[in-house]
Design a protein around this motif. Structure first.
Motif, PDB file in Angstrom:
ATOM      1  N   ILE A   1       0.842  -1.200   0.000  1.00  0.00           N
ATOM      2  CA  ILE A   1       0.000   0.000   0.000  1.00  0.00           C
ATOM      3  C   ILE A   1       0.878   1.252   0.000  1.00  0.00           C
ATOM      4  O   ILE A   1       0.566   2.224  -0.654  1.00  0.00           O
ATOM      5  CB  ILE A   1      -0.956  -0.028   1.216  1.00  0.00           C
ATOM      6  CG1 ILE A   1      -2.037  -1.093   0.975  1.00  0.00           C
ATOM      7  CG2 ILE A   1      -1.567   1.336   1.471  1.00  0.00           C
ATOM      8  CD1 ILE A   1      -2.943  -1.347   2.148  1.00  0.00           C
ATOM      9  N   GLY A   2       1.990   1.209   0.724  1.00  0.00           N
ATOM     10  CA  GLY A   2       2.906   2.356   0.750  1.00  0.00           C
ATOM     11  C   GLY A   2       3.266   2.729   2.178  1.00  0.00           C
ATOM     12  O   GLY A   2       4.084   2.085   2.804  1.00  0.00           O
TER      13      GLY A   2
ATOM     14  N   ARG B   1      -2.123  13.872   3.020  1.00  0.00           N
ATOM     15  CA  ARG B   1      -2.385  13.307   1.684  1.00  0.00           C
ATOM     16  C   ARG B   1      -1.106  13.356   0.847  1.00  0.00           C
ATOM     17  O   ARG B   1      -0.384  14.325   0.868  1.00  0.00           O
ATOM     18  CB  ARG B   1      -3.469  14.106   0.969  1.00  0.00           C
ATOM     19  CG  ARG B   1      -4.848  13.878   1.539  1.00  0.00           C
ATOM     20  CD  ARG B   1      -5.891  14.521   0.661  1.00  0.00           C
ATOM     21  NE  ARG B   1      -6.022  13.807  -0.602  1.00  0.00           N
ATOM     22  CZ  ARG B   1      -6.596  14.311  -1.683  1.00  0.00           C
ATOM     23  NH1 ARG B   1      -7.092  15.526  -1.660  1.00  0.00           N
ATOM     24  NH2 ARG B   1      -6.682  13.604  -2.784  1.00  0.00           N
TER      25      ARG B   1
ATOM     26  N   ASP C   1      -0.725   6.681   2.944  1.00  0.00           N
ATOM     27  CA  ASP C   1      -1.675   6.034   2.029  1.00  0.00           C
ATOM     28  C   ASP C   1      -2.869   5.434   2.747  1.00  0.00           C
ATOM     29  O   ASP C   1      -3.907   5.184   2.132  1.00  0.00           O
ATOM     30  CB  ASP C   1      -0.955   4.936   1.236  1.00  0.00           C
ATOM     31  CG  ASP C   1       0.131   5.500   0.346  1.00  0.00           C
ATOM     32  OD1 ASP C   1      -0.223   6.143  -0.645  1.00  0.00           O
ATOM     33  OD2 ASP C   1       1.332   5.319   0.651  1.00  0.00           O
ATOM     34  N   LEU C   2      -2.719   5.143   4.031  1.00  0.00           N
ATOM     35  CA  LEU C   2      -3.791   4.477   4.778  1.00  0.00           C
ATOM     36  C   LEU C   2      -3.602   4.745   6.258  1.00  0.00           C
ATOM     37  O   LEU C   2      -2.475   4.677   6.761  1.00  0.00           O
ATOM     38  CB  LEU C   2      -3.731   2.958   4.529  1.00  0.00           C
ATOM     39  CG  LEU C   2      -4.574   2.061   5.452  1.00  0.00           C
ATOM     40  CD1 LEU C   2      -6.059   2.337   5.262  1.00  0.00           C
ATOM     41  CD2 LEU C   2      -4.282   0.586   5.174  1.00  0.00           C
TER      42      LEU C   2
ATOM     43  N   PRO D   1      -7.319   7.695   3.233  1.00  0.00           N
ATOM     44  CA  PRO D   1      -8.238   6.570   3.446  1.00  0.00           C
ATOM     45  C   PRO D   1      -8.035   5.925   4.824  1.00  0.00           C
ATOM     46  O   PRO D   1      -6.919   5.838   5.323  1.00  0.00           O
ATOM     47  CB  PRO D   1      -7.850   5.595   2.327  1.00  0.00           C
ATOM     48  CG  PRO D   1      -7.242   6.448   1.261  1.00  0.00           C
ATOM     49  CD  PRO D   1      -6.528   7.544   1.997  1.00  0.00           C
TER      50      PRO D   1
END
Lengths: 430, 430
Positions: free
Chosen positions: B121-122, B200, B204-205, B225
């Motif tokens: 995901i990062g 942002r 990433d999450l 997110p």
């Protein structure tokens, strides 16, 4: 004018109706949903006079308020476009129903059998801009996947969307499903969007579809989960070992086949080993097709070397050109010294949509495919393939540029969630 | 005190470092990552004195500020718990690496081959409360899945977490990966959370793990997110046609085997056809195990009918009892007239976590499994099975109660995204 309190009451009541209706469409059979999709298409045709009349008023107002021709073009609904919408609904009706699909299953040693089963998401809020076809597309895809939908279109298309939704709801109700599964926010106040995307417990997902401004606002104000779609600052990188004939084909396709869409190329990166001769050729070919070029210093210097007049006069590319999604016949060009520099440029300016490398060097290609962080990465192919139809999904509600839930083209499957279903004989945990 | 500007600069700089490091761990081989996981476990042991000393200070401060014993218990780190953390890291090291897995692939008629491949995901921001084991768990799971992690634990555990992270980073760096892939927010200001979950482009999450208050705040303020985890107001419904012996076993397990966890039962729903005799039995059994009962009127009246003293005196259940996640030896009981009423009660008060029906009526069971909207639904089995280890995932970072991306137990796979990789020979779109 409606007060904020009244607006809130109205929008939340619609969300509540959608929530209730989502239980019905969520457990409807594939046959019920497909029948409804066909009925929705028929009603669009039956009510075409009212739809075209409403669209005529929207277009007149857009003209009167000085909207751009491209915006007006997106707004216009004529017989061909209405038929395309109907055809879209019919196509969705013949796709397999993803709801109820058992994605995986396992049986524990104690005999408890657990299945992971696709289920609808629930209530989806679509926030979009002027193109009225999104109204029918989103309603059809949501219904097929057992979801209720709340549509909040652009204010320019208010009358058109209102008539479209009336037809779609009539089709739905006529086939025995609840018309409330399609809600239309008949308001232009921007607050109506905020109310919708903050309705936790009622709205399960918000999908903004439109320009970067709209998407940014939704992400910033939403309290329900959001899937970002569509902004595509896509690159093609021509490597030192590229087949230059192939590179030319890919570039012309990625830039000029349909420049107004999100998977079109916006910046061309060229390895310096490729040299000025081919650069002059590709620029000439692009210019012949009406493409305006903005180049880095090296690009401009190469073009000047070979200039016998015209193409030396290209504009210099600045920061904003590397960052912009032109969506038009405009292309930024940058010469890079290495593959690394190309990847870093994409990392900095890209929007994680679609990126391509043209090369015969397999190792360079694999490095690019692995390291470039985007929904879709291509070796020796056009960025234009990132599309639900091209991927064989049979439908598309948008192209996700985020990493959660769905990435790239979103078809029916991406409009579902899942649940675990355990069937036992009295198993307890020890 | 740090100013908001300085705090922002500090947190964003850490997020930037995490972003850069995520590129390295994202492309590291399984062997590199597994070696690092083992080194991280070793360093926890090597630095145990410093860790225990820091924990001692945290616990003393918690005692001095009058924290509850259950909170202090969650905070305490002794040798057994440290060894459990180390064992957790070792277990993760032997699981298969999900990164690079080809989830599906297809070849278009024009020869363009497209694969959907799992990728990290990062950068994942974990926001959690007092239990220090989350620090090692989250760092290990993030590394295994090629993600960088930013840890923001509870302020009670600040010293403990700081020492744990120092050990984990030392292990990471010693095995040749960037220590910056594990970032620790060494701040207790609540603003540090907001800065993190609004970063942002860098984060990433965000995964909040803790009580409903923490999760609500994160969801409300986040611009990145979020996956909501863990709040479980779970129900068991004893249907008219239940095997009552089985129902008793399932109920005792779901309520008393480990009452402090999110998949424990909080409300028992009983079909009125079951009647007072069994109700008196189950309540007696629960009370014997120390469970405090709060009943609806019918429940209380049934218990009074058979009362020879004690168990008639149960408290009446109010709105808050239907809604509360007790996480303790407390149970609300409601008698319902129909399966529909049971489903509606769950729909109204449940948190979409885990729900069970006990019945021999297959049709009633299937209706329940289909209509109840939760991450996991069970027929004739305990709610306690909703757990990454029980599902065979080999690890768990939390249990998602939302419908996007991941639902139910989140293992390694749920900490990944995917990308489409297209390999062509010059294909362009026509």
């Amino acid at each position: 004018m409606i007060s904020l309190t009244e607006l809130k009451e109205e929008v939340l009541q619609q969300a509540q109706l959608a929530k209730i209706a989502s239980k019905q469409v969520g457990t409807a059979t594939a046959e019920q949903k497909n029948r409804a999709l066909l009925a929705m298409a028929e009603k669009l045709w039956a009510r075409r006079e009212a739809i075209f009349a409403a669209n005529h008023l929207d277009v007149e107002e857009a003209r009167a308020t000085g909207q751009s021709e491209s915006r007006i073009d997106r707004l216009i609904l004529h017989e061909k476009r209405l038929k395309d919408m109907m055809e879209g609904l019919r196509q969705v009706s013949v796709l397999p129903d993803p709801v109820g699909e058992v994605v995986e299953s396992f049986t524990r040693a104690d005999g408890l059998r657990i299945e992971r089963v696709r289920v609808p998401i629930g209530v989806i809020a679509m926030v979009y801009e002027s193109r009225p076809n999104v109204t029918a597309d989103a309603a059809g895809l949501a219904l097929k996947t057992g979801n209720a939908v709340i549509l909040r279109g652009g204010k320019e298309a208010l009358r058109t969307n209102r008539e479209l939704v009336a037809a779609l709801r009539e089709g739905l109700a006529g086939s025995g499903l609840s018309a409330e599964a399609i809600q239309f926010i008949n308001r232009t106040e921007r607050d109506s969007v905020d109310i919708l995307i903050q309705a936790r417990g009622l709205v399960d997902l918000a999908i903004p579809r439109g320009g970067a401004g709209l998407i940014g606002r939704v992400v910033q104000h939403a309290q329900v989960p959001v899937i970002e779609t569509g902004v595509g600052n896509c690159h093609v990188f021509v490597d030192a070992k590229a087949d230059l004939g192939m590179a030319t084909e890919v570039i012309l396709n990625a830039k000029t086949q349909r420049p107004s869409v999100c998977n079109a190329m916006e910046t061309l990166l060229v390895h310096e080993a490729v040299g000025p001769a081919w650069m002059r050729q590709i620029v000439e070919q692009l210019q012949k097709r009406g493409v305006e070029i903005r180049g880095c210093e090296q690009t401009r210097s190469w073009l000047e070397q070979g200039a016998e007049g015209g193409n030396a006069t290209i504009l210099p590319a600045g920061e904003e050109d590397w960052a912009d999604e032109f969506l038009d016949l405009v292309l930024a060009i940058k010469v890079v010294k290495t593959l690394d520099e190309a990847i870093e440029h994409i990392d900095r300016y890209g929007t994680k949509h679609s990126e391509a490398i043209v090369t015969d060097d397999v190792q360079a290609a694999e490095t690019f495919l692995r390291r470039v962080d985007a929904a879709a990465v291509y070796h020796n192919a056009s960025t234009r393939f990132t599309d639900g139809f091209e991927y064989g999904f049979g439908a598309e509600i948008g192209i996700s540029t985020q990493k959660l839930h769905a990435r790239g083209p979103m078809g029916l499957r991406e409009l579902t969630s899942y649940k675990y279903i355990g069937r036992g004989t009295g198993q307890v945990r020890s």
